[in-house]
Write a protein that holds these residues in place. Structure first.
Motif, mmCIF file in Angstrom:
data_model
loop_
_atom_site.group_PDB
_atom_site.id
_atom_site.type_symbol
_atom_site.label_atom_id
_atom_site.label_comp_id
_atom_site.label_asym_id
_atom_site.label_seq_id
_atom_site.Cartn_x
_atom_site.Cartn_y
_atom_site.Cartn_z
ATOM 1 N N GLU A 284 0.809 -1.218 0.000
ATOM 2 C CA GLU A 284 0.000 0.000 0.000
ATOM 3 C C GLU A 284 0.845 1.272 0.000
ATOM 4 O O GLU A 284 0.439 2.290 -0.548
ATOM 5 N N ARG A 287 5.168 3.071 -4.502
ATOM 6 C CA ARG A 287 4.858 3.977 -5.603
ATOM 7 C C ARG A 287 3.772 3.403 -6.514
ATOM 8 O O ARG A 287 2.882 4.119 -6.982
ATOM 9 N N SER A 289 1.285 1.792 -5.859
ATOM 10 C CA SER A 289 -0.062 1.832 -5.287
ATOM 11 C C SER A 289 -0.739 3.183 -5.515
ATOM 12 O O SER A 289 -1.939 3.337 -5.278
ATOM 13 N N MET A 290 0.026 4.164 -5.975
ATOM 14 C CA MET A 290 -0.511 5.501 -6.197
ATOM 15 C C MET A 290 -1.197 5.599 -7.563
ATOM 16 O O MET A 290 -0.790 4.935 -8.516
ATOM 17 N N LYS A 291 -2.215 6.438 -7.639
ATOM 18 C CA LYS A 291 -2.998 6.570 -8.875
ATOM 19 C C LYS A 291 -2.160 6.971 -10.098
ATOM 20 O O LYS A 291 -2.354 6.419 -11.184
ATOM 21 N N PRO A 292 -1.238 7.935 -9.959
ATOM 22 C CA PRO A 292 -0.435 8.316 -11.127
ATOM 23 C C PRO A 292 0.434 7.182 -11.671
ATOM 24 O O PRO A 292 0.913 7.253 -12.801
ATOM 25 N N TYR A 293 0.635 6.145 -10.841
ATOM 26 C CA TYR A 293 1.488 5.027 -11.250
ATOM 27 C C TYR A 293 0.680 3.752 -11.485
ATOM 28 O O TYR A 293 1.176 2.646 -11.271
ATOM 29 N N GLN A 294 -0.530 3.930 -11.967
ATOM 30 C CA GLN A 294 -1.369 2.781 -12.285
ATOM 31 C C GLN A 294 -0.721 1.901 -13.341
ATOM 32 O O GLN A 294 -0.816 0.675 -13.305
ATOM 33 N N TRP A 295 -0.020 2.567 -14.268
ATOM 34 C CA TRP A 295 0.677 1.823 -15.323
ATOM 35 C C TRP A 295 1.741 0.896 -14.740
ATOM 36 O O TRP A 295 1.955 -0.227 -15.244
ATOM 37 N N ARG A 297 1.680 -0.434 -11.681
ATOM 38 C CA ARG A 297 0.969 -1.509 -10.993
ATOM 39 C C ARG A 297 0.545 -2.588 -11.997
ATOM 40 O O ARG A 297 0.715 -3.789 -11.743
ATOM 41 N N GLU A 298 -0.004 -2.157 -13.117
ATOM 42 C CA GLU A 298 -0.435 -3.098 -14.147
ATOM 43 C C GLU A 298 0.750 -3.890 -14.705
ATOM 44 O O GLU A 298 0.628 -5.087 -14.990
#
Length: 390
Positions: A284, A287, A289-295, A297-298
């Motif tokens: 959690e 980095r 886990s943050m919205k700007p780094y959704q790419w 996470r994927e």
């Protein structure tokens, strides 16, 4: 525009008491004379630069006695930089930026990197304030052999006005290297090379490099420079790590040997993927886990991402055998490449930075046998032209 600065005295000796006061007491006339001499040196060095690479004798990698930091030439230019640099958005880390820079500086790092686009120039202001507060030496000292602070800038056109703004924010008179970002398809290459040449001839920089350019684009810039008696680039900034190897290992070595273009690599830990913290998913507080780094996470959660984590588990055994951490192994692995002048580290806290700087001690352990073991686990070693000749 991205900026880096460096202190080229290999020993990085702390100034003696009174040195800073003497520097600050420099008269305007003396400072003007120093700037004039700097411009003269820059013009002479650059006028010869297009021809000296063929006869250039590479300086061997040197090591600072006090810090153990290693220094290499920036490409085949005469500028010596620490093989580890600190590069990050310092405005994002404003509370710890000074602490991180101090740790790096005292460890022998002489290359710091940021960009004008970070928080609208706030990162450059923070850098400049820290340099001034610490009394780290500036331009005039490069002429008399003392510690000097150098900066590398990344440009977004218009070049001259952008550079002047960055210099003002950092409270510096010049930088060592300006980096041009990947050219727009509508911008003629001649225009970019002429702009960079103008910046250097005006004494605002000594060299220029490229950032995220293809080998073909770099070669075109070099050809344009030779054709119109302009100044060619000396290095390229490129992503390089365990899972990103093609460009640095197959395309850029040829440019290094033919025209002297070296590499300043970034993201040695692949945005944190190689740290091992994503082994059991995405924490959690990370980095990814943050919205700007959704790419990110994927990418981590993808099938390829899971395969990478499995390979990192195997590589961790090699690190354990060498008595180092996985990040230290990854950084030292990047530095095994002869064309890599420096690796930029992005650290979010002092503990992480200290660990990453420890990669210096792992470099001698990166033998051909260890490199072969790493290649076997990764299974992604690109084939160079030399491979096909055997």
């Amino acid at each position: 525009m991205q900026v880096s600065f460096a202190c080229t005295d290999h020993g990085l000796k702390a100034p003696r008491n009174g040195e800073h006061s003497k520097q600050n007491a420099t008269s305007p006339n003396t400072a003007s004379q120093a700037r004039a001499r700097f411009r003269t040196v820059a013009l002479i060095a650059r006028s010869l630069g297009s021809f000296t690479h063929r006869y250039h004798h590479n300086l061997k990698e040197s090591t600072a006695k006090l810090t153990g930091m290693k220094y290499r030439n920036l490409g085949k230019s005469g500028l010596r930089v620490s093989c580890l640099g600190l590069g990050d958005n310092f405005s994002r880390l404003c509370q710890v930026a000074e602490q991180l820079m101090t740790i790096a500086y005292e460890s022998g790092v002489n290359l710091f990197d940021t960009a004008e686009v970070y928080s609208g120039g706030k990162a450059e202001i923070i850098l400049g304030n820290i340099i001034k507060k610490k009394c780290w030496s500036t331009a005039t000292n490069m002429l008399n052999g003392l510690i000097s602070v150098h900066c590398f800038l990344h440009f977004f056109l218009p070049l001259s006005s952008g550079l002047k703004g960055s210099l003002q924010r950092m409270q510096l008179e010049y930088v060592d290297v300006v980096f041009a970002n990947r050219p727009d398809s509508n911008t003629p290459m001649e225009e970019i090379v002429r702009a960079m040449t103008h910046v250097i001839n005006q004494g605002m920089s000594m060299y220029w490099g490229t950032s995220r350019w293809s080998a073909m684009e770099i070669m075109e810039a070099y050809s344009v420079a030779r054709q119109f008696n302009l100044i060619p680039p000396v290095c390229e900034q490129a992503e390089y790590h365990f899972f990103q190897r093609e460009k640095v290992e197959t395309q850029l070595p040829e440019l290094y040997h033919k025209i002297g273009v070296g590499v300043v690599s970034w993201s040695p830990l692949a945005c944190g993927i190689i740290t091992g913290k994503y082994e059991n998913g995405v924490p959690e507080s990370s980095r990814a886990s943050m919205k700007p780094y959704q790419w990110l996470r994927e990418k981590i959660m993808s099938e390829d991402g899971r395969k990478q984590q499995a390979k990192l588990k195997e590589l961790a055994h090699i690190a354990e055998k060498l008595g180092c951490t996985l990040p230290q192994l990854a950084i030292a692995w990047c530095l095994r490449n002869e064309g890599v002048s420096s690796v930029l580290l992005g650290s979010s806290n002092p503990t992480q930075l200290t660990e990453n700087l420890g990669a210096i001690q792992v470099i001698p352990k990166m033998t051909a046998g260890i490199a072969s073991e790493v290649d076997h686990i990764l299974g992604n070693r690109p084939h160079s032209k030399r491979d096909y000749h055997h």
